[in-house]
Design a protein around this motif. Sequence first.
Motif, short mmCIF file in Angstrom:
data_model
loop_
_atom_site.label_atom_id
_atom_site.label_comp_id
_atom_site.label_asym_id
_atom_site.label_seq_id
_atom_site.Cartn_x
_atom_site.Cartn_y
_atom_site.Cartn_z
N ALA A 1 32.34 24.79 -7.06
CA ALA A 1 33.44 25.81 -7.27
C ALA A 1 34.26 25.57 -6.06
CB ALA A 1 32.79 26.72 -6.89
N VAL A 2 33.43 25.08 -4.37
CA VAL A 2 34.45 24.88 -3.96
C VAL A 2 35.61 23.67 -3.40
CG1 VAL A 2 33.80 24.41 -1.26
CG2 VAL A 2 32.73 26.06 -1.95
N ARG B 1 40.30 21.64 -4.09
CA ARG B 1 40.68 20.43 -4.42
C ARG B 1 42.44 21.23 -4.94
NH1 ARG B 1 39.24 18.56 -10.17
NH2 ARG B 1 40.50 20.02 -10.42
N GLU B 2 42.25 22.61 -6.06
CA GLU B 2 43.38 22.96 -5.80
C GLU B 2 44.16 23.47 -4.48
OE1 GLU B 2 44.37 23.25 -8.98
OE2 GLU B 2 42.98 21.76 -9.55
N TYR C 1 48.28 22.69 -4.33
CA TYR C 1 48.82 23.36 -3.75
C TYR C 1 49.81 23.51 -2.93
CZ TYR C 1 50.85 28.16 -3.32
OH TYR C 1 51.86 28.77 -2.99
N ALA C 2 48.59 23.06 -1.16
CA ALA C 2 49.88 21.78 -0.33
C ALA C 2 50.80 21.29 0.06
CB ALA C 2 48.73 22.11 0.90
N ARG C 3 50.46 20.40 -1.40
CA ARG C 3 51.36 18.85 -1.21
C ARG C 3 52.64 19.81 -1.79
NH1 ARG C 3 47.66 14.50 -2.87
NH2 ARG C 3 46.00 13.89 -1.30
N ARG C 4 52.41 20.99 -3.27
CA ARG C 4 53.82 20.50 -3.59
C ARG C 4 54.98 21.02 -2.62
NH1 ARG C 4 51.94 25.11 -7.80
NH2 ARG C 4 50.48 23.81 -8.99
#
Length: 86
Positions: A72-73, A78-79, A83-86
Amino acid sequence: MDLKIKTPRSDDYSEYAEKVRSEARTRAGERGQLVRHEVGERMFDLMTDYFPEEYAARRRSGLARAFGAGLAVGFLGRELVRYARR
C-alpha cells in the motif's frame, strides 16, 4: 558531596532529601523497565518453545500484514510521484 546540613528541618535538608527521592524514583523506574523487558523476552522464548504452531501462525500473520502495508505504501508513493511530475 559537601553538605552543610544543620538540622533535619532546614531547607538544605529538604532539598537534599527531595534530590535523593527523585534519584531513587528514577533508578526504580529504570529497573522496572529492565525487568519488564526481561520478562517479555522470556515469555517470548517460552511461547516459541511450548507453542510453536501458534508462534508460526502469528508470525505469518504479522508478516502478511507488513507485506500488505508495504504494498500500500509503495502504491501510494508511486502515485504521489506520478502526480508530482505532472
